[in-house]
Design a protein around this motif. Structure first.
Motif, PDB file in Angstrom:
ATOM      1  N   LYS A   2     -43.007 -29.296  57.568  1.00 41.98           N
ATOM      2  CA  LYS A   2     -42.177 -29.459  56.316  1.00 41.98           C
ATOM      3  C   LYS A   2     -43.066 -29.959  55.246  1.00 41.98           C
ATOM      4  O   LYS A   2     -44.197 -30.266  55.209  1.00 41.98           O
ATOM      5  CB  LYS A   2     -41.318 -30.837  56.945  1.00 41.98           C
ATOM      6  N   LEU A  52     -35.066 -30.984  56.612  1.00 41.46           N
ATOM      7  CA  LEU A  52     -35.804 -30.359  55.457  1.00 41.46           C
ATOM      8  C   LEU A  52     -36.930 -31.249  55.152  1.00 41.46           C
ATOM      9  O   LEU A  52     -38.007 -30.734  54.634  1.00 41.46           O
ATOM     10  CB  LEU A  52     -34.769 -30.294  54.522  1.00 41.46           C
ATOM     11  N   ASP A 122     -21.994 -28.825  58.724  1.00 42.25           N
ATOM     12  CA  ASP A 122     -22.942 -27.766  58.635  1.00 42.25           C
ATOM     13  C   ASP A 122     -24.281 -28.192  58.020  1.00 42.25           C
ATOM     14  O   ASP A 122     -24.252 -27.965  56.822  1.00 42.25           O
ATOM     15  CB  ASP A 122     -22.032 -26.548  57.790  1.00 42.25           C
ATOM     16  N   ALA A 124     -27.035 -27.009  58.559  1.00 36.21           N
ATOM     17  CA  ALA A 124     -28.172 -25.799  58.257  1.00 36.21           C
ATOM     18  C   ALA A 124     -27.693 -25.292  56.690  1.00 36.21           C
ATOM     19  O   ALA A 124     -28.662 -25.144  55.892  1.00 36.21           O
ATOM     20  CB  ALA A 124     -28.045 -24.598  59.165  1.00 36.21           C
ATOM     21  N   THR A 125     -26.630 -25.147  56.346  1.00 37.66           N
ATOM     22  CA  THR A 125     -25.997 -24.872  55.385  1.00 37.66           C
ATOM     23  C   THR A 125     -26.403 -26.003  53.818  1.00 37.66           C
ATOM     24  O   THR A 125     -26.934 -25.529  52.941  1.00 37.66           O
ATOM     25  CB  THR A 125     -24.563 -24.610  55.062  1.00 37.66           C
ATOM     26  N   SER A 127     -28.950 -28.021  54.201  1.00 37.85           N
ATOM     27  CA  SER A 127     -30.471 -27.750  53.901  1.00 37.85           C
ATOM     28  C   SER A 127     -30.670 -26.517  52.927  1.00 37.85           C
ATOM     29  O   SER A 127     -31.475 -26.577  52.321  1.00 37.85           O
ATOM     30  CB  SER A 127     -30.959 -27.652  55.194  1.00 37.85           C
ATOM     31  N   LYS A 128     -29.848 -25.762  53.118  1.00 34.82           N
ATOM     32  CA  LYS A 128     -29.953 -24.365  52.418  1.00 34.82           C
ATOM     33  C   LYS A 128     -29.836 -24.612  50.953  1.00 34.82           C
ATOM     34  O   LYS A 128     -30.618 -24.315  50.224  1.00 34.82           O
ATOM     35  CB  LYS A 128     -29.339 -23.217  52.998  1.00 34.82           C
ATOM     36  N   ASN A 129     -28.665 -25.396  50.580  1.00 32.64           N
ATOM     37  CA  ASN A 129     -28.252 -25.773  49.427  1.00 32.64           C
ATOM     38  C   ASN A 129     -29.457 -26.719  48.611  1.00 32.64           C
ATOM     39  O   ASN A 129     -29.662 -26.493  47.487  1.00 32.64           O
ATOM     40  CB  ASN A 129     -26.945 -26.333  49.346  1.00 32.64           C
ATOM     41  N   GLN A 131     -32.521 -26.833  49.527  1.00 31.62           N
ATOM     42  CA  GLN A 131     -33.723 -25.943  49.230  1.00 31.62           C
ATOM     43  C   GLN A 131     -33.600 -25.230  48.088  1.00 31.62           C
ATOM     44  O   GLN A 131     -34.473 -25.214  47.052  1.00 31.62           O
ATOM     45  CB  GLN A 131     -33.972 -24.938  50.550  1.00 31.62           C
ATOM     46  N   GLN A 132     -32.508 -24.670  47.724  1.00 30.66           N
ATOM     47  CA  GLN A 132     -32.338 -24.095  46.590  1.00 30.66           C
ATOM     48  C   GLN A 132     -32.627 -25.056  45.351  1.00 30.66           C
ATOM     49  O   GLN A 132     -33.114 -24.387  44.348  1.00 30.66           O
ATOM     50  CB  GLN A 132     -30.779 -23.595  46.383  1.00 30.66           C
ATOM     51  N   ASP A 135     -36.067 -25.731  44.862  1.00 30.27           N
ATOM     52  CA  ASP A 135     -36.986 -24.498  44.470  1.00 30.27           C
ATOM     53  C   ASP A 135     -36.870 -24.350  42.980  1.00 30.27           C
ATOM     54  O   ASP A 135     -37.696 -24.271  42.145  1.00 30.27           O
ATOM     55  CB  ASP A 135     -36.498 -23.238  45.049  1.00 30.27           C
ATOM     56  N   GLU A 268     -21.903 -25.136  49.902  1.00 33.36           N
ATOM     57  CA  GLU A 268     -21.251 -24.261  50.676  1.00 33.36           C
ATOM     58  C   GLU A 268     -20.830 -24.751  52.210  1.00 33.36           C
ATOM     59  O   GLU A 268     -20.394 -24.019  53.036  1.00 33.36           O
ATOM     60  CB  GLU A 268     -22.174 -22.940  50.762  1.00 33.36           C
TER      61      GLU A 268
END
Length: 360
Positions: A2, A52, A122, A124-125, A127-129, A131-132, A135, A268
């Motif tokens: 991480k 994350l 959710d 995983a989603t 974490s995805k958001n 991460q976005q 970034d 999301e």
């Protein structure tokens, strides 16, 4: 591995009085297993963030009253990670304090600020958001928030109005809107460029400290004086003396509503702020009569739409009650219409006035 520059500030200082009698000043809702899953809300949130963020970089921000509860429920955290408020001063002062501590430790830090009592399935989603957002924040001077797609005209949340013309996932924010009345909330939803404000924020430590410096100079200078003390033995004495002098102000009001570099991602993932017994009812599985039951064993006749919570395996017989909150806790029993759940705070005050503050 991480990313060692990723940090979290987990907000765990609130009392959650609309979940009375389970949530009390001495033992607030984030330290309870509200959904009967085996994990308390703060444990769930910590696990979600640690997907994350390195566990050692998750800072828990809480009132000093809850210090022992934090270590009991999150045995893996160290003293360095628990940031204690000696007084209740809303969210801006504690976020600034934690940010200055983190900046001193790692000037390249990217931070998510997240409440400890939300329900997100959710992960995983989620974490995805995040991460976005990280970034984007690593490349831009940006204050970011995760907005929630409204599912109905809720009058209990603030709203975020975003730039309708943008096709990108990350949109600039026009303005934050206070909790609306029903008609206004309906208009927001019809316009299609409004999201619920979930109180989840992401930014680089550099951007957030700069925003405090620009928008809250008085608050900033109060905490800036302590920079040499942060992360040392002198920190506690400095905070004890100076923290109570801080203005009582929310981070929304102090930064987000007044800054020009605010962006939003429409989340999301599904989300529930678990703010009231009704929102907990919505989240739980129901029996054949649409009753949501935590811990109890029930016999229900002509009883539907009720939220029932007791200690483990207590038998509850309900007849002729529709859409009620029934909560049994040691020396308090609450039987209250779900439609009036926003008034539980007032009822709690009356109970404390009549029977003593120890019941709140």
């Amino acid at each position: 591995m991480k990313n060692k520059n990723y940090y979290a500030i987990l907000m765990a200082g609130g009392v959650g009085s609309r979940f009375w009698p389970i949530s009390t000043q001495d033992f607030p809702k984030q330290f309870h297993d509200m959904l009967g899953t085996g994990d308390t809300l703060i444990q769930k949130t910590f696990q979600r963030l640690s997907l994350l963020i390195p566990k050692e970089n998750i800072f828990i921000l809480t009132n000093e009253l809850y210090n022992d509860l934090v270590f009991e429920q999150l045995p893996e955290v160290t003293k360095r990670q628990v940031v204690l408020e000696p007084a209740m001063r809303n969210t801006a002062p504690c976020i600034l304090y934690a940010s200055l501590k983190i900046q001193k430790e790692n000037p390249d830090a990217l931070i998510i600020v997240a409440p400890s009592d939300h329900w997100i399935e959710d992960e995983a989603t989620f974490s995805k958001n995040v991460q976005q957002a990280f970034d984007f924040c690593s490349q831009n001077n940006a204050l970011m928030t995760l907005g929630i797609q409204p599912t109905f005209p809720n009058t209990g949340y603030g709203y975020i109005e975003f730039d309708k013309t943008s096709a990108k996932a990350i949109k600039s924010v026009h303005q934050f809107r206070e909790k609306p009345d029903y008609e206004t909330a309906k208009q927001f939803i019809d316009q299609g460029n409004f999201l619920w404000n979930a109180g989840i924020f992401m930014w680089s430590v550099k951007s957030v400290v700069q925003a405090f410096q620009n928008n809250q100079p008085k608050l900033f200078s109060l905490f800036e004086k302590g920079i040499s003390a942060y992360n040392t033995h002198s920190e506690e004495a400095f905070i004890k003396e100076n923290y109570p002098k801080a203005e009582n102000v929310s981070v929304d009001y102090a930064l987000m509503e007044t800054s020009k570099n605010v962006y939003v991602i429409a989340a999301e993932f599904d989300w529930n702020d678990l703010g009231t017994w009704g929102s907990l009812y919505d989240k739980l599985n129901k029996d054949s009569n649409e009753n949501a039951v935590v811990n109890a064993r029930t016999l229900a006749e002509d009883a539907s739409g009720n939220m029932i919570r007791t200690k483990k395996d207590k038998i509850v017989v309900v007849d002729g009650l529709q859409d009620y909150i029934i909560v049994d806790k040691e020396d308090i029993l609450l039987i209250y219409p779900k439609t009036k759940e926003q008034d539980i705070k007032k009822v709690l005050q009356k109970v404390k006035d009549k029977f003593g503050v120890q019941y709140g």
